[in-house]
Design an enzyme around this catalytic site. Structure first.
Site, PDB file in Angstrom:
ATOM      1  N   HIS A 173       2.297  17.799  -5.688  1.00 56.09           N
ATOM      2  CA  HIS A 173       1.119  17.023  -5.304  1.00 56.09           C
ATOM      3  C   HIS A 173      -0.145  17.886  -5.394  1.00 56.09           C
ATOM      4  CE1 HIS A 173      -0.877  13.680  -3.431  1.00 56.09           C
ATOM      5  NE2 HIS A 173      -1.522  14.534  -2.667  1.00 56.09           N
ATOM      6  N   GLU A 193      -4.780   7.601  -6.717  1.00 54.68           N
ATOM      7  CA  GLU A 193      -4.078   8.742  -6.107  1.00 54.68           C
ATOM      8  C   GLU A 193      -3.492   9.683  -7.157  1.00 54.68           C
ATOM      9  OE1 GLU A 193      -1.279   7.621  -3.038  1.00 54.68           O
ATOM     10  OE2 GLU A 193      -0.300   9.575  -3.124  1.00 54.68           O
ATOM     11  N   ASP A 215      -2.400 -10.078  -8.073  1.00 59.94           N
ATOM     12  CA  ASP A 215      -2.930  -9.981  -6.711  1.00 59.94           C
ATOM     13  C   ASP A 215      -2.049  -9.028  -5.893  1.00 59.94           C
ATOM     14  OD1 ASP A 215      -3.537 -10.413  -4.054  1.00 59.94           O
ATOM     15  OD2 ASP A 215      -3.738 -12.577  -4.244  1.00 59.94           O
ATOM     16  N   LYS A 229       5.963   2.868   1.050  1.00 56.70           N
ATOM     17  CA  LYS A 229       4.605   3.110   0.537  1.00 56.70           C
ATOM     18  C   LYS A 229       4.710   3.781  -0.829  1.00 56.70           C
ATOM     19  CE  LYS A 229       0.558   5.462   0.076  1.00 56.70           C
ATOM     20  NZ  LYS A 229       0.238   6.445  -0.963  1.00 56.70           N
TER      21      LYS A 229
END
Ligand code: MEV
Length: 442
Positions: free
Chosen positions: A393, A85, A296, A280
């Site tokens: 962004h 991202e 992991d 998130k």
């Protein structure tokens, strides 16, 4: 319709590819070329990757970026991040720089206990089961000696085993609930091997326990597996500074910034729709470092989100306050990580990432990962409560849009310059690129 295939796993890599491209692609030659384009030219290195998983046909690249200037407990770190991202690495770097000038990050490992369970059914008298458990417990531990010897030598191993009655939830259902210290290993294989041995010993010993009836002797093991819920493998990361030091420009005071920021955190504390997105953002930082260091991320994700809901309602992982003129922002999260075992000694880029981090112990890595999560959340909230997220962004996303249209080096340079002073949107970039191409044709 596609027919099922038998014996696929037994086929060679090239035969697997042949079947895939012939079955699913209109242009099998092109599809094969795309897959092969990502093979490593070093056959040995490629084989290493082939053998990480099963039925490997190619490699799936993620960019490995770095975020420098992280001051953690007085020590500087450059943090490696594997993520697809755009703007995440830039945000981490910005937050690192911001806090570098304000004392850096403070971290502390609170606890490192991991959990595993043997789930079983027992039809009979709980008092007798308790007696049996107390009698067999030393043997449960003794029978794992071969598995635990090395871990014990280094100071880890099995911490305790409890018998838990779960019959109020499911009829006849009980657990052996065991706790472990796995030091620098994430410990999944160690814990699962111990649990499977507990289950074997428990079942076998029950057959000869005199107080049990014939039916009680037959304990039915359902499964033995570690838990990825690790609320007692906890790390804390924090930043703080005088409120007035938060201000970066004269238009917004430190206090106004802090108040808005704290309300943004409070909203995530009470509102699950916001909390999920807020967390998130935390995981953008966490997962990227977890992946780069060969850990992991699914285990970490599952454990962290369960922790975020530990009070019965999904809530923010981070918290903020002003007390006596000092702004503080912190997070406590469960992280079961390893710096030995698994991919850590195998994947060349993972080895490189760990060396970049000064070859950390698992405890040190927990602190670095937590900092990446806190920094990411700080950067996101700072943008959200000031300029909005899209400005930064879209700047970072510009390159993705240009690549989508196959922009060449020169076009990228011209348009990156142009969009320094113009609002970026998909349409605006498309139009500017078309205009540039038309004018250069003339
Ligand atoms: C995007 O990947 C993450 C954010 O949505 C996080 C947030 O809203 O706090 C920006």
């Amino acid at each position: 319709m596609t027919k099922p295939i038998t014996g696929f796993s037994k086929l060679s890599k090239s035969k697997k590819i042949d079947w895939i491209v012939d079955t699913y692609f209109s242009n099998p030659v092109e599809a094969t070329a795309v897959l092969k384009q990502y093979w490593n030219s070093n056959d040995k290195l490629q084989l290493l990757h082939d053998e990480f998983i099963e039925n490997t046909i190619s490699n799936y690249y993620l960019p490995l970026g770095v975020a420098p200037n992280f001051l953690i407990n007085g020590k500087l770190h450059t943090i490696p991040m594997a993520i697809e991202e755009s703007s995440v690495v830039a945000a981490a770097s910005k937050a690192a720089k911001f806090w570098l000038e304000r004392g850096g990050f403070k971290t502390k490992v609170i606890s490192t206990t991991k959990i595993g369970q043997v789930h079983f059914n027992f039809k009979g008298d709980f008092e007798k089961l308790k007696q049996f458990f107390n009698q067999v417990k030393p043997k449960l531990i003794a029978d794992t000696e071969g598995i635990t010897k090395n871990m014990k030598k280094r100071g880890g191993g099995i911490l305790d085993i409890e018998l838990r009655d779960k019959t109020l939830e499911i009829e006849n259902y009980y657990q052996l609930h065991a706790s472990f210290e796995t030091l620098n290993a994430m410990g999944a294989n160690f814990i699962n091997s111990c649990l499977e041995q507990f289950a074997k010993t428990f079942k076998t010993e029950a057959l000869s326990f005199n107080l049990f009836s014939e039916e009680e002797k037959h304990i039915d093991i359902i499964m033995s597996i570690l838990s990825n819920y690790v609320p007692d493998c906890l790390v804390r990361a924090e930043v703080s500074c005088p409120v007035e030091d938060l201000s970066e420009n004269k238009t917004v005071s430190g206090e106004a910034f802090a108040k808005k920021f704290i309300q943004a955190v409070s909203i995530a504390e009470v509102e699950p729709y916001r909390a999920v997105t807020h967390n998130k953002g935390v995981m953008n930082g966490i997962d990227a470092v977890v992946l780069a260091t060969g850990n992991d991320f699914r285990a970490v994700e599952a454990g962290v989100h369960a922790y975020a809901a530990k009070n019965g309602k999904y809530s923010s992982l981070t918290h903020a306050k002003i007390e006596n003129g000092i702004f503080s922002f912190w997070m406590e999260i469960p992280l079961a990580l390893g710096t030995v075992g698994g991919l850590t000694g195998l994947h060349p880029l993972v080895k490189l990432a760990l060396e970049m981090l000064h070859k950390p112990s698992a405890k040190e890595l927990m602190q670095i990962v937590a900092v990446a999560g806190l920094a990411q959340n700080f950067a996101a909230l700072r943008s959200l409560t000031t300029t909005g997220i899209q400005e930064g962004h879209m700047k970072m996303h510009l390159m993705n849009i240009l690549n989508q249209f196959g922009a060449n080096f020169e076009e990228k340079q011209i348009l990156t310059d142009y969009f320094k002073n113009h609002p970026i949107s998909h349409t605006a970039v498309t139009e500017a690129l078309n205009k540039l191409r038309v004018s250069s044709e003339k």
